[in-house]
Design a protein around this motif. Structure first.
Motif, PDB file in Angstrom:
ATOM      1  N   SER A  65       0.831  -1.211   0.000  1.00 12.43           N
ATOM      2  CA  SER A  65       0.000   0.000   0.000  1.00 12.43           C
ATOM      3  C   SER A  65       0.858   1.249   0.000  1.00 12.43           C
ATOM      4  CB  SER A  65      -0.914   0.014   1.221  1.00 12.43           C
ATOM      5  OG  SER A  65      -1.800  -1.069   1.187  1.00 12.43           O
ATOM      6  N   LEU A  66       1.942   1.223   0.763  1.00 10.19           N
ATOM      7  CA  LEU A  66       2.855   2.372   0.778  1.00 10.19           C
ATOM      8  C   LEU A  66       3.492   2.586  -0.592  1.00 10.19           C
ATOM      9  CD1 LEU A  66       4.622   1.873   4.216  1.00 10.19           C
ATOM     10  CD2 LEU A  66       3.031   3.704   3.601  1.00 10.19           C
ATOM     11  N   LEU A  67       3.933   1.513  -1.206  1.00  7.63           N
ATOM     12  CA  LEU A  67       4.546   1.622  -2.533  1.00  7.63           C
ATOM     13  C   LEU A  67       3.531   2.103  -3.574  1.00  7.63           C
ATOM     14  CD1 LEU A  67       6.796  -1.564  -2.466  1.00  7.63           C
ATOM     15  CD2 LEU A  67       7.531   0.829  -2.260  1.00  7.63           C
ATOM     16  N   LEU A  68       2.301   1.640  -3.468  1.00  4.36           N
ATOM     17  CA  LEU A  68       1.241   2.110  -4.360  1.00  4.36           C
ATOM     18  C   LEU A  68       0.986   3.606  -4.143  1.00  4.36           C
ATOM     19  CD1 LEU A  68      -0.929   1.348  -6.473  1.00  4.36           C
ATOM     20  CD2 LEU A  68      -2.464   0.933  -4.546  1.00  4.36           C
ATOM     21  N   GLY A  69       0.960   4.036  -2.885  1.00  2.00           N
ATOM     22  CA  GLY A  69       0.771   5.448  -2.578  1.00  2.00           C
ATOM     23  C   GLY A  69       1.902   6.305  -3.119  1.00  2.00           C
ATOM     24  N   ILE A  70       3.132   5.820  -3.012  1.00  2.00           N
ATOM     25  CA  ILE A  70       4.280   6.544  -3.571  1.00  2.00           C
ATOM     26  C   ILE A  70       4.133   6.658  -5.082  1.00  2.00           C
ATOM     27  CG2 ILE A  70       6.761   6.351  -4.018  1.00  2.00           C
ATOM     28  CD1 ILE A  70       7.018   5.207  -1.140  1.00  2.00           C
ATOM     29  N   GLY A  71       3.723   5.572  -5.722  1.00  2.00           N
ATOM     30  CA  GLY A  71       3.508   5.606  -7.167  1.00  2.00           C
ATOM     31  C   GLY A  71       2.454   6.621  -7.565  1.00  2.00           C
ATOM     32  N   CYS A  72       1.360   6.675  -6.812  1.00  2.00           N
ATOM     33  CA  CYS A  72       0.293   7.638  -7.110  1.00  2.00           C
ATOM     34  C   CYS A  72       0.770   9.074  -6.921  1.00  2.00           C
ATOM     35  CB  CYS A  72      -0.922   7.360  -6.226  1.00  2.00           C
ATOM     36  SG  CYS A  72      -1.782   5.828  -6.646  1.00  2.00           S
ATOM     37  N   MET A  73       1.535   9.320  -5.862  1.00  2.00           N
ATOM     38  CA  MET A  73       2.073  10.673  -5.635  1.00  2.00           C
ATOM     39  C   MET A  73       3.010  11.072  -6.769  1.00  2.00           C
ATOM     40  SD  MET A  73       1.071  12.422  -3.057  1.00  2.00           S
ATOM     41  CE  MET A  73      -0.593  11.838  -3.128  1.00  2.00           C
ATOM     42  N   LEU A  74       3.818  10.124  -7.234  1.00  2.00           N
ATOM     43  CA  LEU A  74       4.727  10.429  -8.341  1.00  2.00           C
ATOM     44  C   LEU A  74       3.962  10.680  -9.640  1.00  2.00           C
ATOM     45  CD1 LEU A  74       7.645   7.959  -7.581  1.00  2.00           C
ATOM     46  CD2 LEU A  74       7.664  10.456  -7.364  1.00  2.00           C
ATOM     47  N   LEU A  75       2.848   9.988  -9.843  1.00  2.00           N
ATOM     48  CA  LEU A  75       2.025  10.254 -11.027  1.00  2.00           C
ATOM     49  C   LEU A  75       1.425  11.661 -10.976  1.00  2.00           C
ATOM     50  CD1 LEU A  75       0.150   6.865 -11.571  1.00  2.00           C
ATOM     51  CD2 LEU A  75       1.844   7.931 -13.083  1.00  2.00           C
ATOM     52  N   LEU A  76       0.922  12.058  -9.806  1.00  2.00           N
ATOM     53  CA  LEU A  76       0.416  13.423  -9.649  1.00  2.00           C
ATOM     54  C   LEU A  76       1.527  14.445  -9.871  1.00  2.00           C
ATOM     55  CD1 LEU A  76      -1.930  13.238  -6.540  1.00  2.00           C
ATOM     56  CD2 LEU A  76      -2.553  13.976  -8.842  1.00  2.00           C
ATOM     57  N   ASP A  77       2.678  14.153  -9.314  1.00  2.00           N
ATOM     58  CA  ASP A  77       3.828  15.035  -9.472  1.00  2.00           C
ATOM     59  C   ASP A  77       4.193  15.174 -10.948  1.00  2.00           C
ATOM     60  OD1 ASP A  77       6.145  16.510  -9.094  1.00  2.00           O
ATOM     61  OD2 ASP A  77       7.317  14.809  -8.404  1.00  2.00           O
ATOM     62  N   HIS A  78       4.221  14.069 -11.648  1.00  2.00           N
ATOM     63  CA  HIS A  78       4.553  14.099 -13.075  1.00  2.00           C
ATOM     64  C   HIS A  78       3.516  14.879 -13.876  1.00  2.00           C
ATOM     65  CE1 HIS A  78       4.616  12.471 -17.209  1.00  2.00           C
ATOM     66  NE2 HIS A  78       5.920  12.571 -17.038  1.00  2.00           N
ATOM     67  N   ARG A  79       2.255  14.651 -13.585  1.00  2.00           N
ATOM     68  CA  ARG A  79       1.178  15.303 -14.331  1.00  2.00           C
ATOM     69  C   ARG A  79       1.210  16.818 -14.199  1.00  2.00           C
ATOM     70  NH1 ARG A  79      -1.757  18.291 -16.403  1.00  2.00           N
ATOM     71  NH2 ARG A  79      -3.948  18.097 -16.875  1.00  2.00           N
ATOM     72  N   PHE A  80       1.463  17.308 -12.989  1.00  2.00           N
ATOM     73  CA  PHE A  80       1.408  18.745 -12.743  1.00  2.00           C
ATOM     74  C   PHE A  80       2.777  19.386 -12.553  1.00  2.00           C
ATOM     75  CE2 PHE A  80      -2.745  17.115 -11.374  1.00  2.00           C
ATOM     76  CZ  PHE A  80      -3.558  17.883 -12.194  1.00  2.00           C
ATOM     77  N   ARG A  81       3.842  18.602 -12.700  1.00  2.00           N
ATOM     78  CA  ARG A  81       5.215  19.114 -12.568  1.00  2.00           C
ATOM     79  C   ARG A  81       5.384  19.896 -11.268  1.00  2.00           C
ATOM     80  NH1 ARG A  81       6.038  16.046 -16.421  1.00  2.00           N
ATOM     81  NH2 ARG A  81       6.157  16.636 -18.585  1.00  2.00           N
ATOM     82  N   LEU A  82       5.149  19.219 -10.148  1.00  2.00           N
ATOM     83  CA  LEU A  82       5.127  19.897  -8.856  1.00  2.00           C
ATOM     84  C   LEU A  82       6.433  19.809  -8.079  1.00  2.00           C
ATOM     85  CD1 LEU A  82       1.607  18.717  -7.713  1.00  2.00           C
ATOM     86  CD2 LEU A  82       2.244  20.991  -8.512  1.00  2.00           C
TER      87      LEU A  82
END
Length: 116
Positions: A8-25
């Motif tokens: 679950s933690l690794l999945l959450g990290i992946g999701c945060m990185l996807l958001l980061d990539h999408r919005f270049r944060l």
């Protein structure tokens, strides 16, 4: 079921990185600065945990969703992964909120120009 928490933690990290990539944060905005902030944040929080463990304040609980693997006494393998998720989540939320707040005055100026 012993890897549910770690997964679950690794999945959450992946999701945060996807958001980061999408919005270049964070990482996709400045990878060097993001890596430094992440490393310092995880190191600080891990040192805090180790100090708490050394003082007998923090103890590892028994959980069926955890792997049970320890990297130090009372320090499960999931803890540094959780700290990485915590720092990453905090920075993505911070940079996203900051970007949104910076846009508020620009929108107000646009509305004033339209009404003038």
């Amino acid at each position: 079921m012993g890897v549910l928490y770690l997964g679950s933690l690794l999945l959450g990290i992946g999701c945060m990185l996807l958001l980061d990539h999408r919005f270049r944060l964070f990482f996709w905005r400045d990878a060097t600065a993001a890596a430094i902030v992440t490393a310092v944040g995880v190191f600080f929080l891990l040192a805090w945990d180790l100090a708490g463990i050394g003082l007998g304040i923090f103890l590892r609980g028994e959980g069926t969703i955890a792997t049970g693997l320890l990297i130090a006494p009372e320090l499960p393998i999931e803890e540094p992964v959780f700290l990485l998720f915590l720092v990453l989540c905090t920075m993505v939320l911070y940079t996203g909120a900051r970007r949104m707040l910076e846009r508020i005055p620009a929108r107000q100026r646009e509305r004033e120009k339209e009404n003038a």
